[in-house]
Scaffold this active site. Structure first.
Site, PDB file in Angstrom:
ATOM      1  N   CYS A 100      70.408  74.013 -21.851  1.00 55.01           N
ATOM      2  CA  CYS A 100      69.733  75.249 -22.214  1.00 55.01           C
ATOM      3  C   CYS A 100      69.455  75.213 -23.705  1.00 55.01           C
ATOM      4  O   CYS A 100      70.082  74.460 -24.442  1.00 55.01           O
ATOM      5  CB  CYS A 100      70.639  76.422 -21.900  1.00 55.01           C
ATOM      6  SG  CYS A 100      71.292  76.363 -20.231  1.00 55.01           S
ATOM      7  N   ARG A 127      64.070  72.307 -23.526  1.00 53.12           N
ATOM      8  CA  ARG A 127      65.448  72.043 -23.105  1.00 53.12           C
ATOM      9  C   ARG A 127      65.742  72.637 -21.735  1.00 53.12           C
ATOM     10  O   ARG A 127      66.666  72.218 -21.048  1.00 53.12           O
ATOM     11  CB  ARG A 127      66.432  72.626 -24.113  1.00 53.12           C
ATOM     12  CG  ARG A 127      66.416  71.955 -25.444  1.00 53.12           C
ATOM     13  CD  ARG A 127      67.470  72.553 -26.326  1.00 53.12           C
ATOM     14  NE  ARG A 127      68.801  72.161 -25.913  1.00 53.12           N
ATOM     15  CZ  ARG A 127      69.448  71.112 -26.393  1.00 53.12           C
ATOM     16  NH1 ARG A 127      68.894  70.367 -27.301  1.00 53.12           N
ATOM     17  NH2 ARG A 127      70.650  70.809 -25.961  1.00 53.12           N
ATOM     18  N   TRP A 133      68.402  76.393 -18.282  1.00 52.65           N
ATOM     19  CA  TRP A 133      68.220  75.365 -17.252  1.00 52.65           C
ATOM     20  C   TRP A 133      69.441  75.518 -16.355  1.00 52.65           C
ATOM     21  O   TRP A 133      70.555  75.196 -16.752  1.00 52.65           O
ATOM     22  CB  TRP A 133      68.177  73.994 -17.900  1.00 52.65           C
ATOM     23  CG  TRP A 133      67.798  72.880 -16.984  1.00 52.65           C
ATOM     24  CD1 TRP A 133      66.542  72.481 -16.647  1.00 52.65           C
ATOM     25  CD2 TRP A 133      68.682  71.984 -16.316  1.00 52.65           C
ATOM     26  NE1 TRP A 133      66.599  71.412 -15.803  1.00 52.65           N
ATOM     27  CE2 TRP A 133      67.892  71.081 -15.576  1.00 52.65           C
ATOM     28  CE3 TRP A 133      70.066  71.853 -16.247  1.00 52.65           C
ATOM     29  CZ2 TRP A 133      68.439  70.057 -14.792  1.00 52.65           C
ATOM     30  CZ3 TRP A 133      70.607  70.845 -15.467  1.00 52.65           C
ATOM     31  CH2 TRP A 133      69.795  69.963 -14.757  1.00 52.65           C
ATOM     32  N   ASN A 137      75.451  77.187 -23.388  1.00 52.06           N
ATOM     33  CA  ASN A 137      74.896  75.946 -22.859  1.00 52.06           C
ATOM     34  C   ASN A 137      76.085  75.089 -22.448  1.00 52.06           C
ATOM     35  O   ASN A 137      76.944  74.798 -23.279  1.00 52.06           O
ATOM     36  CB  ASN A 137      74.076  75.249 -23.957  1.00 52.06           C
ATOM     37  CG  ASN A 137      73.592  73.872 -23.529  1.00 52.06           C
ATOM     38  OD1 ASN A 137      73.518  73.579 -22.335  1.00 52.06           O
ATOM     39  ND2 ASN A 137      73.261  73.039 -24.497  1.00 52.06           N
ATOM     40  N   GLY A 138      76.169  74.704 -21.188  1.00 56.38           N
ATOM     41  CA  GLY A 138      77.288  73.866 -20.753  1.00 56.38           C
ATOM     42  C   GLY A 138      77.877  74.365 -19.444  1.00 56.38           C
ATOM     43  O   GLY A 138      77.251  75.157 -18.729  1.00 56.38           O
ATOM     44  N   GLU A 186      59.172  51.710 -17.234  1.00 54.17           N
ATOM     45  CA  GLU A 186      58.855  52.880 -18.053  1.00 54.17           C
ATOM     46  C   GLU A 186      57.530  53.513 -17.600  1.00 54.17           C
ATOM     47  O   GLU A 186      57.414  54.740 -17.538  1.00 54.17           O
ATOM     48  CB  GLU A 186      58.808  52.459 -19.531  1.00 54.17           C
ATOM     49  CG  GLU A 186      58.443  53.546 -20.513  1.00 54.17           C
ATOM     50  CD  GLU A 186      59.384  54.737 -20.546  1.00 54.17           C
ATOM     51  OE1 GLU A 186      60.437  54.710 -19.873  1.00 54.17           O
ATOM     52  OE2 GLU A 186      59.044  55.735 -21.208  1.00 54.17           O
ATOM     53  N   LYS A 237      57.287  57.367 -16.367  1.00 52.57           N
ATOM     54  CA  LYS A 237      56.379  58.344 -16.997  1.00 52.57           C
ATOM     55  C   LYS A 237      55.512  59.007 -15.935  1.00 52.57           C
ATOM     56  O   LYS A 237      55.338  60.206 -15.931  1.00 52.57           O
ATOM     57  CB  LYS A 237      55.465  57.680 -18.043  1.00 52.57           C
ATOM     58  CG  LYS A 237      56.032  57.321 -19.366  1.00 52.57           C
ATOM     59  CD  LYS A 237      56.450  58.463 -20.245  1.00 52.57           C
ATOM     60  CE  LYS A 237      57.870  58.873 -19.976  1.00 52.57           C
ATOM     61  NZ  LYS A 237      58.908  58.243 -20.720  1.00 52.57           N
ATOM     62  N   GLU A 259      57.508  61.490 -13.723  1.00 55.15           N
ATOM     63  CA  GLU A 259      57.916  62.703 -14.434  1.00 55.15           C
ATOM     64  C   GLU A 259      56.761  63.664 -14.645  1.00 55.15           C
ATOM     65  O   GLU A 259      56.911  64.872 -14.525  1.00 55.15           O
ATOM     66  CB  GLU A 259      58.397  62.341 -15.850  1.00 55.15           C
ATOM     67  CG  GLU A 259      59.688  61.647 -15.947  1.00 55.15           C
ATOM     68  CD  GLU A 259      60.014  61.393 -17.408  1.00 55.15           C
ATOM     69  OE1 GLU A 259      60.968  61.992 -17.902  1.00 55.15           O
ATOM     70  OE2 GLU A 259      59.307  60.600 -18.069  1.00 55.15           O
ATOM     71  N   HIS A 297      59.565  39.738  -2.235  1.00 58.24           N
ATOM     72  CA  HIS A 297      60.833  39.895  -1.517  1.00 58.24           C
ATOM     73  C   HIS A 297      60.982  41.297  -0.922  1.00 58.24           C
ATOM     74  O   HIS A 297      62.102  41.711  -0.612  1.00 58.24           O
ATOM     75  CB  HIS A 297      62.006  39.578  -2.458  1.00 58.24           C
ATOM     76  CG  HIS A 297      61.961  38.178  -2.986  1.00 58.24           C
ATOM     77  ND1 HIS A 297      62.227  37.081  -2.199  1.00 58.24           N
ATOM     78  CD2 HIS A 297      61.627  37.689  -4.204  1.00 58.24           C
ATOM     79  CE1 HIS A 297      62.077  35.980  -2.925  1.00 58.24           C
ATOM     80  NE2 HIS A 297      61.715  36.317  -4.138  1.00 58.24           N
ATOM     81  N   LYS A 356      64.975  68.231 -21.821  1.00 53.15           N
ATOM     82  CA  LYS A 356      64.838  67.207 -22.855  1.00 53.15           C
ATOM     83  C   LYS A 356      66.167  66.514 -23.148  1.00 53.15           C
ATOM     84  O   LYS A 356      66.243  65.305 -23.193  1.00 53.15           O
ATOM     85  CB  LYS A 356      64.284  67.859 -24.129  1.00 53.15           C
ATOM     86  CG  LYS A 356      64.024  66.868 -25.256  1.00 53.15           C
ATOM     87  CD  LYS A 356      62.832  65.995 -24.953  1.00 53.15           C
ATOM     88  CE  LYS A 356      62.623  64.921 -25.984  1.00 53.15           C
ATOM     89  NZ  LYS A 356      61.809  63.824 -25.471  1.00 53.15           N
TER      90      LYS A 356
HETATM   91  C1  F6R Z   1      62.156  60.163 -19.858  1.00 48.66           C
HETATM   92  C2  F6R Z   1      63.183  60.790 -20.654  1.00 48.66           C
HETATM   93  C3  F6R Z   1      64.602  60.656 -20.242  1.00 48.66           C
HETATM   94  C4  F6R Z   1      65.467  60.339 -21.461  1.00 48.66           C
HETATM   95  C5  F6R Z   1      66.946  60.323 -21.077  1.00 48.66           C
HETATM   96  C6  F6R Z   1      67.833  59.921 -22.234  1.00 48.66           C
HETATM   97  O1  F6R Z   1      60.877  60.400 -20.349  1.00 48.66           O
HETATM   98  O2  F6R Z   1      62.890  61.422 -21.645  1.00 48.66           O
HETATM   99  O3  F6R Z   1      64.758  59.681 -19.256  1.00 48.66           O
HETATM  100  O4  F6R Z   1      65.081  59.102 -21.965  1.00 48.66           O
HETATM  101  O5  F6R Z   1      67.319  61.597 -20.625  1.00 48.66           O
HETATM  102  O6  F6R Z   1      67.673  60.775 -23.320  1.00 48.66           O
HETATM  103  P1  F6R Z   1      68.232  60.383 -24.741  1.00 48.66           P
HETATM  104  O7  F6R Z   1      67.472  59.204 -25.224  1.00 48.66           O
HETATM  105  O8  F6R Z   1      68.035  61.598 -25.596  1.00 48.66           O
HETATM  106  O9  F6R Z   1      69.688  60.049 -24.564  1.00 48.66           O
END
Ligand code: F6R
Length: 610
Positions: free
Chosen positions: A2, A27, A74, A100-101, A483, A487, A490, A506, A605
């Site tokens: 959050c 967040r 969140w 938050n938590g 990656e 992307k 997501e 395979h 995030k």
């Molecule tokens: C994907 C993304 C997440 C973060 C992951 C780790 O686009 O943003 O997969 O890479 O949650 O986050 P950090 O790097 O902040 O530990």
């Protein structure tokens, strides 16, 4: 996950808190709320859904005051409804809390409090803290919080305001941190708090990161901090050199697009000042590994999640290639739940843009307990991963607001390249000019890859209705395929898989038909012909092939339906440009499908819960 924000000072608090929430919306964003104290009365407004719903509510029922707290949620405990939105108020209506938590023992405390006559009107674990603090409150909020947190198990960053304070002029916010991020901001005659410095930098660059167990009291004129034992402590003030402009969209439609286009500069900022092109040396300000120590290493372990994990896979490739030290890469969320082998001969690096991802931080701690030396590779100064480490290699991407990581990833790749060269140097091997010189061209090469945007926009029109995508890569480009798939998933909610091109036969080859777009990265010399023959297998089964390459497109005649040509770089740096078209493709397809690309559903995030 959050977002939390608080302010005490002479300014009108509500607009300031809403502005802070806007910067934190990434967040979490299933509900939001604000609480203020004005004329000795506690007042809250909360709304389900995105922040604009709260803004609407405040327009209908305005709030005013000079200190208060606000939250964007969140959901963990309790559905994302208005009833469960924060701030949560205790049953005597004297204390409002944002949190938050997760409180792990909330049920036991709730049962006890129910027995004592406290009532509960939400499904949140947060309400337990509100009532518990209230049960100890006699006019000194910090004292009540100190007593209450002694009974809490779990992780939390909380901020509380109350009525009836008998301390000072009564205008205060009390904050506590255990495991989840919390940063305090120092202003002139005003104080701030937030879960992320991005919410503060429009107002102040001087921040204090609380330690675990710290409790802080914020008033207009000062910030007092006590540690877990109750002793008054001073925590260092960190000066953030982030530019407030960087957290605005700067004319772009979305933060994600803006951040994609910031990559040339972010890459330059990450290698700038660390490489001496004349003497062929690499050095860092916050990280030093002595030659004897590097020589003593048996191996390096890289711990990370998500996109950072993909960067770590490329980091392994680079360190093994350039420094010849064995490297293991682990999902941080897995590492902690086995009995990993790590000791003083192992250097463990936590890779985390935010430095606050709980899985990564905990995995790093597990390695430290076993005697390994910790370093962090992070974008956020003062974040938890950096604080538990003996040194940090910072990426200089600036704040990343879009939930999907873009510039954080490419700057991590730049940082890994520097780290690999640095380890090579500390082992007494020469860092040849041909290893350093290409860095100088990197920003320009990224800009050239960005110029593919109009072409990719056209491709998105053609492919945005696909239900599945396959991404293929080999060698150093395999993590780029992972990656690219992440992307797309997501941002557009299209199912996508990343696969090593050589593994396709395979299993995944069974998926290929005329409906399946296959995106392949085929660059350089080492595996170009191999990937090309893998693509011939796709074409023979009528798959649609999009190739990202740095070779002459004519070499892909008959194999590719579309070629996206990126500038040629040495293999070790090539993922930094080959990922750019994949970021743009995900973005364009996401936008075309009407998805909220900056805040994709169900994502946050910083994942600060397990
Ligand atoms: C994907 C993304 C997440 C973060 C992951 C780790 O686009 O943003 O997969 O890479 O949650 O986050 P950090 O790097 O902040 O530990």
């Amino acid at each position: 996950m959050c977002g939390i924000v608080g302010y005490v000072g002479p300014r009108e608090v509500v607009p300031l808190l809403i502005d802070g929430l806007r910067r934190l919306e990434y967040r979490g964003y299933d509900s939001a709320g604000v609480a203020v104290v004005a004329d000795g009365r506690l007042d809250t407004r909360r709304a389900e859904g995105k922040l604009d719903r709260l803004v609407e509510r405040l327009r209908e029922q305005p709030l005013s005051g000079s200190y208060g707290v606000a939250h964007t949620r969140w959901a963990t405990h309790g559905k994302p409804t208005e009833r469960n939105a924060h701030p949560v108020v205790d049953s005597k209506d004297r204390i409002a809390i944002i949190h938050n938590g997760i409180i792990e023992n909330f049920l036991a405390i709730k049962r006890r409090l129910l027995g004592e006559g406290w009532t509960f009107s939400t499904d949140t674990d947060t309400e337990v803290i509100a009532n518990l603090v209230s049960s100890y409150y006699t006019g000194d909020l910090a004292a009540a919080v100190k007593r209450a947190v002694g009974e809490l198990e779990g992780m939390y960053a909380c901020a509380l305001i109350g009525t009836g304070s008998t301390v000072g002029d009564g205008e205060e916010i009390v904050a506590v941190r255990q495991g989840t991020p919390l940063v305090l901001g120092l202003g002139q005659g005003e104080s701030f708090l937030a879960s992320d410095p991005a919410a503060l930098i429009a107002h102040t660059r001087d921040v204090i990161f609380l330690d675990n167990g710290d409790i802080a009291r914020l008033t207009r004129s000062q910030i007092e901090i006590w540690d877990r034992s109750g002793a008054a402590v001073k925590r260092p003030v960190t000066r953030l050199n982030w530019d407030p402009q960087q957290v605005e969209k700067g004319g772009y439609k979305h933060f994600m697009l803006k951040e994609i286009f910031e990559q040339p500069e972010a890459a330059r900022d990450t290698f700038g000042g660390r490489v001496d092109f004349e003497t062929g040396t690499v050095g860092f300000d916050a990280l030093e590994l002595a030659p004897d120590y590097v020589r003593s290493l048996s191996r390096i372990q890289l711990l990370a999640c998500g996109t950072s994990w993909h960067a770590a896979l490329i980091g392994k490739f680079l360190i093994e290639e350039l420094a010849r030290i064995p490297v293991e890469v682990d999902y941080a969320s897995e590492y902690r739940y086995r009995d990993p082998i790590a000791d003083a001969s192992v250097l463990v690096a936590g890779i985390s843009q935010s430095g606050e991802t709980i899985d990564t931080v905990w995995a790093m701690e597990a390695a430290k307990e076993r005697g390994a030396r910790l370093i962090a590779l992070s974008n956020v100064p003062g974040s938890q991963a950096t604080r538990i480490s003996s040194g940090t290699l910072y990426t200089h991407a600036g704040p990343e607001i879009g939930v999907a990581s873009t510039k954080a990833f490419t700057t991590q790749l730049v940082a890994f390249y520097l780290l690999a060269l640095y380890l090579r140097q500390q082992l007494g091997r020469e860092v040849e000019p041909e290893l350093l010189a290409p860095l100088a061209h990197l920003p320009q090469a990224i800009s050239e890859a960005l110029a593919l945007e109009p072409e990719i926009e056209k491709l998105s029109r053609r492919y945005h209705t696909a239900t599945d995508f396959l991404f293929l890569g080999r060698g150093i480009q395999y993590p780029v395929a992972l990656e690219g798939a992440l992307k797309l998933k997501e941002i557009s909610y299209i199912h996508a898989e990343g696969y090593p091109a050589g593994e396709m036969k395979h299993g995944p080859i069974a998926l290929i038909d005329e409906h399946l777009p296959v995106v392949a990265i085929a660059t350089g010399k080492r595996v170009f012909e191999k990937v090309k023959s893998n693509l011939q297998e796709v074409k023979a089964r009528d798959g649609k092939v999009i190739v990202v390459t740095d070779r002459d497109p004519a070499e892909l005649d008959g194999v590719a339906d579309h070629v996206l040509r990126v500038p040629a770089l040495p293999e070790a740096l090539s993922p930094i440009v080959s990922v750019i078209p994949l970021q743009l493709l995900a973005y364009q397809i996401g936008v075309r499908r009407g998805a909220d690309v900056d805040q994709p559903r169900n994502l946050a995030k910083s994942v600060t819960v397990e």
